[in-house]
Design an enzyme around this catalytic site. Structure first.
Site, PDB file in Angstrom:
ATOM      1  N   SER A 540      72.908   5.108  34.797  1.00  0.00           N
ATOM      2  CA  SER A 540      71.804   4.054  34.750  1.00  0.00           C
ATOM      3  C   SER A 540      72.666   2.443  34.870  1.00  0.00           C
ATOM      4  O   SER A 540      73.867   2.599  34.699  1.00  0.00           O
ATOM      5  CB  SER A 540      71.424   4.038  33.257  1.00  0.00           C
ATOM      6  OG  SER A 540      70.667   2.884  33.026  1.00  0.00           O
ATOM      7  N   TYR A 553      69.859   4.615  24.355  1.00  0.00           N
ATOM      8  CA  TYR A 553      70.040   4.908  25.613  1.00  0.00           C
ATOM      9  C   TYR A 553      71.226   4.561  26.494  1.00  0.00           C
ATOM     10  O   TYR A 553      71.909   5.373  26.965  1.00  0.00           O
ATOM     11  CB  TYR A 553      68.610   4.428  26.368  1.00  0.00           C
ATOM     12  CG  TYR A 553      68.927   4.788  27.817  1.00  0.00           C
ATOM     13  CD1 TYR A 553      68.230   6.080  28.266  1.00  0.00           C
ATOM     14  CD2 TYR A 553      69.136   3.869  28.989  1.00  0.00           C
ATOM     15  CE1 TYR A 553      68.373   6.445  29.647  1.00  0.00           C
ATOM     16  CE2 TYR A 553      68.942   4.012  30.250  1.00  0.00           C
ATOM     17  CZ  TYR A 553      68.653   5.466  30.519  1.00  0.00           C
ATOM     18  OH  TYR A 553      68.658   5.701  31.858  1.00  0.00           O
TER      19      TYR A 553
END
Ligand code: ZN
Length: 656
Positions: A540, A553
């Site tokens: 990510s 996250y």
């Protein structure tokens, strides 16, 4: 065997070829009659040409069509009179025959007519049906097979000794048929090959086929040679790394990756454990044309080098006697009979693997029945060799283009039910890989109905479930060569002070720990990948540039990134590459509904269009962009790269 004819169904097949299409499909429906292009049919029709002259046209099954699904376009029209005359020539080479058939075809773009076209042409009847019926092969390939066939059929069928399909067979039938034929003749048996029936109508010819094959079945039943049970095979345990090793060895012998499917169903396992398997399985194929798919013999057990050297000997023995020089094919097995795996079938594509499995399933029946008649007697190997190394087959090989990049390889994609995972599955399928899709969402199991895709619903965070899924994948395709670690969650935005223990834990469990489990389960398999293992981690943008409110996250993805880097260090010695992609703002996923997008855009005071392209390049990043790069990372472009981290984000100031 029963006729499947139905008037109502038949009525749906209109046009001059309608009845021909219908009964061809009926034959194709019964796998004990024809398998994978193993039979053919024809009809002779009088037509007017452009000059108003009458012309006899033979419509015969074209290559590349299966009887079960054939359509009118699958029948190739050829000039009957001319083609029939060919059979009276003293000699004709196979390439010449193919040329004559091609140049006397009446429709541009029609498929190449069957190599058995001449046989259809010489038989006088309008409708001709030809199958390689299991029951007839069992009788024909037993002691005194010819006598038994003559006993069964009397003067109902003309009997022709084994001759390879092509001109010589047609020429022999053209001589023998008128000699042997009586008023009772309704068929022709080609020993160790198959059966022909014929008639004035489609139904008549089809039902005669059913009748003739039924006679062979009844004969077998009367001799207690019809339903042959196998002793119960007993329990098996599947060792996935042993299966991957077998596939690795076969791929090495082939010189390219092969898929492998282990089928330990009752019939295969029972046969593999048959006390006499070493003898009865080594006679030869049920009918010679199987050899193109299966090679002449299955390997017993897992000794691939032993199989390869026996195959080389077989080639040398027979190539010496051939009229023209032959080029040896790869020496890898296409079938192995193994006490634990049952039948292991090998092929470059999942479709090929399925064909090998189907052919051998029928071969087992044919062999066992002939054994019950006193002993399975396959054709001499020189005949099998002639088919396997036929000019026409060798020519096809020379013409064959290069296969797709990942042909014969297996890609595992986690989180494959939607978004980037689904796009990755598509990207690998497009490059010729067989794909295993894992996801918690059961929709993963029905994403595609095609032989090169296997979807398995499972919770990756539960080790046992994961292990069962990986076993299933390896049984189905033979290993895991490439893995895309994509499954992940994006929890709701929360400031650090508000993060609940559950939200934190589930982020770590799914985004980090589950990936560790997948890596652990796949490591031994990746090590055995014929071209070396490859892993792509979908990271990510939050790894290099975390965002406020996304602590769980960002932390889990950063930890995953570190895990991948350590794997690159540890696994390099095993030939495994692992690289990461850091996508950002991929909005074409289930997460981003139109409403969510609109509200996020509004929060930044942007239109949805502007919001989607809010990056340096002002471009929209889609699932497909990420997936294509993930697939390329497993290909030759990245062959020398491991531990790379590549952004897929249209350019992000904070990452730059
Ligand atoms: Zn045939």
């Amino acid at each position: 065997m029963k006729s499947l004819w139905s008037d109502a169904e038949a009525a749906q097949f209109a046009g001059p070829l309608g009845p021909r299409v219908y009964t061809s499909r009926l034959l194709g429906r019964d796998k004990s009659l024809v398998l994978h292009g193993g039979g053919n049919t024809s009809v002779k029709i009088a037509e007017k040409n452009l000059f108003g002259e009458d012309e006899q046209v033979l419509y015969v099954k074209g290559s590349g069509w299966d009887l079960e699904t054939i359509e009118p376009a699958g029948f190739t029209p050829v000039r009957l009179d001319y083609v029939r005359r060919l059979a009276s020539l003293p000699a004709l080479s196979d390439p010449q025959m193919v040329n004559e058939l091609a140049t006397h075809t009446l429709r541009a773009g029609a498929p190449a007519p069957s190599v058995e076209t001449l046989l259809h042409a010489i038989l006088p009847h309008p409708y001709v049906d030809h199958t390689h019926a299991d029951a007839v092969l069992s009788v024909s390939n037993s002691p005194d097979g010819e006598k038994r066939i003559r006993d069964i059929y009397g003067d109902k069928a003309v009997v022709i000794p084994y001759i390879m399909a092509g001109f010589d067979l047609a020429a022999c039938c053209a001589r023998e048929f008128p000699k042997q034929r009586t008023k009772n003749t309704v068929g022709m048996v080609l020993l160790s090959h198959g059966v022909f029936t014929f008639g004035a109508g489609a139904r008549e010819s089809y039902e005669l086929m059913i009748e003739l094959v039924s006679l062979a079945e009844k004969y077998l039943a009367a001799k207690k040679a019809w339903s042959i049970g196998l002793p119960p095979a007993g329990a098996v345990s599947f060792d996935r790394e042993a299966a991957a090793k077998l596939r690795h060895d076969a791929s090495k012998a082939a010189g390219f990756p092969l898929l492998c499917r282990c089928n330990d169903g009752e019939r295969f396992l029972g046969f593999a454990r048959h006390p006499d398997v070493a003898r009865i399985s080594q006679g030869g194929p049920a009918t010679p044309d199987h050899v193109i798919r299966t090679k002449p013999l299955p390997m017993i057990g897992r000794d691939v080098p032993g199989f390869s050297s026996a195959y080389k000997n077989y080639f040398e023995r027979n190539a010496k006697k051939a009229k023209e020089p032959k080029t040896i094919l790869d020496t890898a097995p296409r079938m192995a009979l193994d006490r634990d795996f049952g039948l292991a079938a090998f092929g470059r594509t999942a479709k090929d693997v399925g064909i090998v499995e189907d052919l051998y399933e029928h071969t087992i029946d044919v062999i066992l029945r002939a054994e019950a008649l006193g002993g399975w007697k396959a054709l001499e190997e020189r005949h099998t060799f002639d088919i396997e190394y036929w000019d026409l087959e060798q020519a096809k090989l020379k013409k064959a283009g290069s296969p797709p990049a990942f042909a014969g390889e297996v890609a595992l994609v986690t989180g494959a039910a939607s978004g980037i995972g689904k796009a990755c599955a598509e990207a690998f399928l497009r490059r010729g890989a067989a794909v295993v899709g894992l996801d918690r969402n059961p929709a993963v199991e029905t994403l595609w109905k095609r032989p090169d895709y296997l979807g398995i619903a499972c919770d990756l965070a539960i080790q046992k479930e994961l292990s069962v899924a990986i076993d299933k994948a390896v049984k189905h395709f033979g290993g895991v060569d490439m893995a895309v670690l994509n499954a992940g969650i994006f929890p709701a935005t929360q400031a650090i002070k508000d993060i609940t223990a559950e939200a934190w834990q589930s982020s770590l469990q799914i985004n980090l720990s589950a990936n560790l489990l997948v890596m652990q389960a796949c490591h031994g398999l990746l090590k055995l990948a014929p071209r070396g293992g490859r892993v792509v981690v979908i990271g990510s943008k939050n790894v290099p540039a975390p965002g406020p409110g996304a602590a769980a996250y960002s932390a889990s993805k950063a930890a995953l990134n570190q895990l991948a880097r350590v794997a690159a260090l540890e696994w390099a010695k095993d030939g495994i590459r692992i690289n990461s992609l850091h996508p950002n703002a991929v909005y074409d996923t289930a997460l981003w509904t139109d409403e969510v997008l609109a509200s996020r855009a509004k929060a930044y005071n942007l239109t949805v269009e502007q919001y989607k392209k809010n990056n340096l390049l002002k471009t929209e990043v889609g699932s497909k962009d990420v997936a294509e790069l993930a697939a390329e990372m497993c290909g030759p472009l990245f062959a020398k790269t491991t531990a790379a981290q590549v952004p897929v984000d249209g350019g992000n100031e904070r990452v730059v």
